[in-house]
Design an enzyme around this catalytic site. Structure first.
Site, PDB file in Angstrom:
ATOM      1  N   GLY A 467     -13.554 -62.773  -1.359  1.00 53.83           N
ATOM      2  CA  GLY A 467     -12.601 -63.810  -1.711  1.00 53.83           C
ATOM      3  C   GLY A 467     -12.467 -64.873  -0.643  1.00 53.83           C
ATOM      4  N   GLY A 509     -17.468 -61.268   9.843  1.00 57.72           N
ATOM      5  CA  GLY A 509     -18.499 -61.374   8.829  1.00 57.72           C
ATOM      6  C   GLY A 509     -19.275 -62.674   8.874  1.00 57.72           C
ATOM      7  CG  ASN A 592     -15.797 -75.036   2.582  1.00 55.13           C
ATOM      8  OD1 ASN A 592     -15.195 -76.112   2.533  1.00 55.13           O
ATOM      9  ND2 ASN A 592     -16.205 -74.405   1.491  1.00 55.13           N
ATOM     10  CD  GLN A 599      -9.828 -66.140   3.598  1.00 54.92           C
ATOM     11  OE1 GLN A 599      -9.765 -65.186   4.374  1.00 54.92           O
ATOM     12  NE2 GLN A 599      -9.643 -66.001   2.306  1.00 54.92           N
ATOM     13  CB  VAL A 663     -10.184 -68.643   9.476  1.00 57.84           C
ATOM     14  CG1 VAL A 663     -10.622 -69.699  10.465  1.00 57.84           C
ATOM     15  CG2 VAL A 663     -11.058 -68.687   8.219  1.00 57.84           C
ATOM     16  CD  GLU A 665      -9.014 -59.206  10.130  1.00 58.19           C
ATOM     17  OE1 GLU A 665      -8.563 -58.051  10.110  1.00 58.19           O
ATOM     18  OE2 GLU A 665     -10.117 -59.503  10.614  1.00 58.19           O
TER      19      GLU A 665
END
Length: 708
Positions: A467, A509, A592, A599, A663, A665
């Site tokens: 997501g 990631g 992006n 996020q 970004v 967390e």
């Protein structure tokens, strides 16, 4: 064969806002999730869960259930295939409760005691609800509290320098306070689901997870399979937040597919997820701060405690967050745990940092109040030049720049520091702030980039898009690396056959995958520069970043942020309303801006929910949850969320090939503290226990008299 070239000069995809490449498929329903993908001859499994919190299974009355319509099998501890948890996996030794149906022992309420497999999910559910299981029940203990008997200190869970007690004694101002956070659950939109089948001698699993390599490797270990014989795919995931690793439903699906020789799907219900997919442990934390009269820290002591299960140790490392945040003559932090008859907790967005920042940043606010110093100025006076404990240099540290920009945009300079003086009708209004930090890391990953004969490029990497927009970010990164338009890139992800790659976790990631994609694209450009035709099957370049990642110099690598909140409190009803929020972050290069901002806002929204709503409650008598659903477990709804702004300052990380920090967390860290500090500023009363419920506001009683 076709000749193709990489057109140079087409750059700038990274840093420009792009909608998700799979966005249309998702909003039109074309994107299928793990529980929706069709399989021929599909059977459905439904779990029956224990109704006791501790004890043994005496009997499972299988025969009446097998006689029910459509029922194909009932797996339980007496007949299930054997599995092995005696191995070390990607994250260490597995939770022994993954060895489902291997013994008659029940370690907690809601533990799987049987899997009913039927032709339809409705038949399986009816049979599961009809299954009679009897137990030999034993006394259980699920009561968590600070310093309770049985608490211990795990190995390597403490860090210290200097003499804490001596520095506290020498301090002009001391804060000594205790804080608590409750059990919290991930609550992602898509429930956990897995389908397993054997095909051509290979185990094929379609799943919803945060890393197909991780799940494939764990399944291979559990079932003693050749890793090459296990394939796991997870193309679309409706949220994970740390909970979508290997869980019992995948193990059960593989067991049933092995027994029945046909595909079997197991989908968890929302209620089952409360006991089977992990959660954030409640915490009890004590913060002791000592400072000179000007607010400079002399002593920093953070002691944190969480619960874990009786069968597997999980540490919610809440005390770790301060180890990089503030300089002090003496530094001490420790994480302690207590085993109880509960499911094992797991990683949940900003594990450790989210609850730890609540306690730490509230304590810093209390220290600022005692010193009579602005909270931002106080933090600046203990800003470290190097890691306070490690002594390592920071790769970049722009926390003060976040506070400076945030204060300007939030209007912090106009704030009256006195609590309880600002009114808006029946509301008392206040503002608060808090710092945020989250570690940055990279893990080895592999990638392949193919130049196709039609002039397009295909990226293959075993990434997971839970997501976050990772698929789109990698498309943009590949486009810039190849110097072509993003529309010429096709990015394929989430297939364990693509080779090893980092999981979607720890905000590592995209940073890890981007490195591998950039390296593969660079190699491909070199090959294409030699000229020649592109064959029908394309030209492929591969990368493995293991050596490069290992060569990174040791530094303190973190994202940072400054959170600001305005809260209004009605002390007559106890209602707290957050009116506006602002987060400014230093998170490396933003790939992006569209999805990154989403996020960050998502994390801040969750932080508000953490501050005011979320709290899972266990019934002491039964050991089970009270209200294990999204009606009983309260979380922020649309009406609870004010205007939220998220932005960032320039924060280059020049040692990383793409400059990414992550970004996923950082957005939740510090939010609960900023809101709690705003509630204090509004009312003059400190709330050290989350969530700040209306009843807790009301119970503060006469404490609001100073506010008028």
């Amino acid at each position: 064969m076709t000749t193709t070239t990489v057109t140079t000069g087409v750059t700038g995809a990274v840093g420009a806002a792009h909608t998700r490449v799979e966005g249309l498929a998702k909003v039109t329903g074309a994107a299928r999730y793990a529980g929706e993908i069709p399989f021929a001859e599909l059977a459905h499994g439904w779990l029956a869960l224990s109704t006791i919190a501790r004890g043994r299974i005496r009997s499972v009355e299988v025969d009446p259930v097998l006689a029910m319509p459509g029922v194909l099998a009932v797996l339980h501890h007496g007949n299930a295939p054997r599995v092995d948890t005696d191995y070390v996996g990607l994250l260490g030794r597995p939770d022994p409760t993954l060895a489902v149906f291997q013994q008659d022992r029940v370690p907690y309420a809601g533990w799987p005691v049987a899997l009913i497999v039927a032709e339809t999910s409705e038949q399986a559910r009816e049979a599961a609800e009809a299954l009679v299981v009897t137990y030999d029940q034993e006394p259980h203990d699920v009561a968590f509290s600070a310093g309770r008997p049985g608490t211990y200190t795990p190995e390597n869970s403490a860090a210290e320098k200097g003499d804490i007690e001596a520095e506290l004694a020498a301090s002009a101002v001391v804060v000594d306070a205790e804080y608590t956070t409750p059990e919290e659950h991930h609550g992602m939109l898509e429930p956990h689901a897995a389908t397993a089948r054997w095909e051509g001698g290979r185990l094929d699993v379609v799943d919803s997870n945060q890393g197909t390599m991780w799940v494939a490797a764990e399944l291979a270990n559990l079932f003693s399979l050749d890793p090459a014989s296990v394939r796991v795919r997870s193309e679309h995931v409706g949220g994970g937040f740390g909970s979508k690793g290997l869980r019992v439903h995948q193990v059960c699906a593989v067991m049933a597919a092995t027994v029945l020789h046909r595909p079997v799907r197991v989908v968890l219900t929302r209620r089952q997820m409360f006991s089977l997919t992990g959660y954030r442990s409640p915490t009890a934390q004590r913060i002791r701060l000592g400072a000179d009269a000007d607010g400079r820290l002399r002593a920093f002591d953070h002691q944190a405690q969480n619960l874990t299960s009786t069968v597997h140790e999980f540490i919610e490392a809440s005390a770790n967050v301060g180890r990089v945040m503030y300089d002090a003559n003496a530094h001490h932090s420790v994480n302690r745990v207590v085993p109880l008859d509960v499911p094992t907790p797991t990683f949940m967005r900003a594990p450790g940092e989210a609850p730890g920042s609540f306690a730490m940043e509230c304590a810093l606010d209390e220290l600022a109040e005692k010193c009579g110093i602005d909270p931002i100025a106080l933090r600046a006076r203990s800003e470290p030049d190097v890691g306070p404990l490690s002594g390592l240099p920071f790769s970049s540290r722009n926390l003060l720049a976040c506070f400076e920009e945030g204060a300007r945009r939030f209007g912090w300079a106009d704030r009256d520091p006195r609590p309880g003086v600002r009114r808006d009708g029946r509301w008392l209004v206040g503002t608060g702030t808090a710092a945020a930090a989250f570690p940055v890391g990279s893990m080895p990953s592999t990638a392949a980039v193919t130049a196709e004969a039609d002039g397009t490029f295909t990226v293959r990497i075993n990434a997971a898009d839970i997501g976050t927009g990772a698929r789109t970010a990698l498309t943009l990164i590949a486009a810039d690396a190849l110097e072509v338009e993003p529309r010429r890139i096709r990015t394929r992800i989430a297939d364990s056959d693509f080779g090893p790659a980092m999981i979607a976790g720890g905000s590592m990631g995209t940073r890890s995958w981007a490195w591998a994609v950039t390296a593969a694209a660079g190699t491909l450009r070199e090959q294409l520069a030699l000229g020649g035709d592109i064959p029908p099957d394309g030209i492929t370049a591969r990368s493995d970043t293991a050596e490069a990642v290992g060569a990174l110099p040791k530094k303190e690598r973190h994202s940072f942020g400054a959170q600001f909140a305005e809260a209004a409190v009605d002390v007559t009803t106890g209602e707290v309303r957050v009116r506006r929020m602002l987060g400014i972050f230093a998170a490396g290069r933003i790939v992006n801006p569209l999805t990154a901002r989403s996020q960050l806002i998502g994390g801040m929204t969750w932080g508000l929910s953490m501050a005011l709503h979320e709290e899972a409650v266990r019934d002491q008598a039964s050991g089970a949850h009270v209200g294990a659903d999204l009606a009983g477990y309260h979380f922020a709804a649309h009406a609870d969320i004010p205007p939220i702004e998220a932005d960032w300052v320039d924060d280059p990380d020049d040692e990383d090939p793409v400059g990414i920090k992550g970004v996923g967390e950082i957005g939740i860290v510090g939010v609960a503290a900023a809101i709690a500090n705003a509630v204090w500023h509004a009312t003059g009363v400190r709330h050290r226990d989350l969530p700040i419920r209306p009843d807790r506001v009301l119970l503060a009683g006469g404490g609001y008299s100073a506010a008028g």
